[in-house]
Write a protein that holds these residues in place. Structure first.
Motif, PDB file in Angstrom:
ATOM      1  N   LEU A  99      28.530  50.982   6.997  1.00 22.48           N
ATOM      2  CA  LEU A  99      29.336  51.642   8.033  1.00 22.48           C
ATOM      3  C   LEU A  99      30.571  50.810   8.358  1.00 22.48           C
ATOM      4  O   LEU A  99      31.686  51.344   8.492  1.00 22.48           O
ATOM      5  N   ILE A 100      30.401  49.507   8.496  1.00 24.68           N
ATOM      6  CA  ILE A 100      31.533  48.626   8.809  1.00 24.68           C
ATOM      7  C   ILE A 100      32.552  48.656   7.673  1.00 24.68           C
ATOM      8  O   ILE A 100      33.772  48.681   7.914  1.00 24.68           O
ATOM      9  N   GLU A 101      32.067  48.670   6.437  1.00 23.25           N
ATOM     10  CA  GLU A 101      32.987  48.745   5.294  1.00 23.25           C
ATOM     11  C   GLU A 101      33.747  50.071   5.280  1.00 23.25           C
ATOM     12  O   GLU A 101      34.931  50.119   4.944  1.00 23.25           O
ATOM     13  N   ARG A 102      33.080  51.175   5.666  1.00 21.79           N
ATOM     14  CA  ARG A 102      33.766  52.468   5.774  1.00 21.79           C
ATOM     15  C   ARG A 102      34.836  52.411   6.865  1.00 21.79           C
ATOM     16  O   ARG A 102      35.949  52.916   6.677  1.00 21.79           O
ATOM     17  N   ALA A 103      34.514  51.800   7.996  1.00 20.56           N
ATOM     18  CA  ALA A 103      35.487  51.673   9.075  1.00 20.56           C
ATOM     19  C   ALA A 103      36.679  50.824   8.641  1.00 20.56           C
ATOM     20  O   ALA A 103      37.823  51.091   9.029  1.00 20.56           O
TER      21      ALA A 103
END
Length: 316
Positions: free
Chosen positions: A181-185
């Motif tokens: 999720l953090i990488e997507r953000a």
């Protein structure tokens, strides 16, 4: 023979007066004519009117803080907050999604990632069986929901942990979902919102593999920060252990619900270790705000607005 009958049947004996005539009190009634109990000539007691009526389930609930009896629907309308003392009750991960994100905008991510039992761990029951039981009981596949959604028409990356699933502890799947999720953000330049409700820290059932998630998620947050991202961490009751010691404490802004328990080890463990009395309110969000650990205490009813305002203020 008649004397013996009189002795053996005291009900008949008591029905004859001193003159040997039948007593008027002994006149049989309709109820006596058809006895309904095993004892002859004695009607069954009418207990229907004395039966205690219970309170139907789901109508009332008791406040864990002030002890008040509360109308369940009123508590629900107040986002599961006590109308008497403002105590914030537990809410599930899906309820958090409904409270914070705009209706119908949440798009879950990485639900295909499922926990396994790499160590074949067993305590009171095998870990593999425990996972199946928790999944059936909570409707979750693991202790975190991740995805994207809208907050007041602002697209964000969103995650929430749930203490109902093995106390919201961080296993391999929890760490992997948060990292992705953090990488997507980071890739899409989205504001990142993580609501923590984890009282279990690292999940002991996965040993060192669980502890590694603290470093993995923190490293992803470091890359996100270097890319100019905005991370708002929201701490709820409880936020403890490895979750509090890693990503939950690394927000650019750290909000907390009122009276939430936040820390690493519990107060009783700390007191037993250091052998001194702890300050009043130790490890509550109010105590931590006073000592600079968090930035703001936010009531549940205003959380959505506060997050949207912070996103606008930071230009994300």
């Amino acid at each position: 023979m008649e004397m013996d009958t009189a002795v053996e049947n005291p009900a008949v004996d008591s029905a004859v007066n001193s003159n040997g005539q039948p007593s008027s009190a002994a006149t049989p009634s309709t109820a006596d004519a058809t006895p309904t109990s095993p004892t002859p000539n004695r009607p069954a007691p009418n207990t229907a009117g004395n039966r205690k009526r219970g309170v139907p389930e789901g109508v009332w609930r008791k406040c864990d803080s002030c002890g008040a009896s509360l109308f369940y629907k009123e508590v629900q309308q107040r986002l599961n907050v006590c109308p008497q003392c403002d105590h914030h009750f537990y809410v599930s991960a899906w309820e958090r999604v409904a409270q914070v994100l705009d209706d119908g905008t949440f798009e879950p991510m990485n639900e295909h990632l499922r926990p396994t039992d790499p160590l074949e761990f067993s305590d009171r029951r095998p870990y593999a069986e425990r996972l199946i039981g928790e999944q059936k009981r909570t409707g979750l596949t693991d202790a975190v929901l991740t995805g994207t959604g809208m907050i007041r028409a602002r697209r964000v990356a969103f995650a929430v942990t749930d203490s109902a699933f093995i106390m919201g502890s961080m296993g391999s799947v929890v760490g992997e979902r948060l990292t992705r999720l953090i990488e997507r953000a980071t890739e899409q330049n989205l504001a990142l919102i993580i609501i923590s409700a984890s009282g279990g820290g690292a999940r002991m059932h996965e040993g060192i593999l669980s502890l590694m998630q603290m470093a993995k998620v923190s490293a992803a947050l470091s890359r996100y920060h270097s890319a100019g991202g905005l991370f708002i961490s929201v701490l709820t009751n409880p936020t403890m252990g490895g979750v509090a010691a890693s990503f939950a404490s690394l927000g650019d802004l750290v909000f907390a619900e009122p009276k939430a328990l936040i820390g690493f080890a519990g107060p009783r463990t700390i007191k037993a270790t250091i052998g001194i009395e702890l300050p009043e309110g130790f490890q509550t969000s109010e105590f931590l705000l006073e000592h600079g650990y968090i930035d703001r205490i936010v009531h549940r009813k205003t959380l959505k607005t506060e997050i949207a305002t912070a996103i606008d203020y930071c230009g994300k």
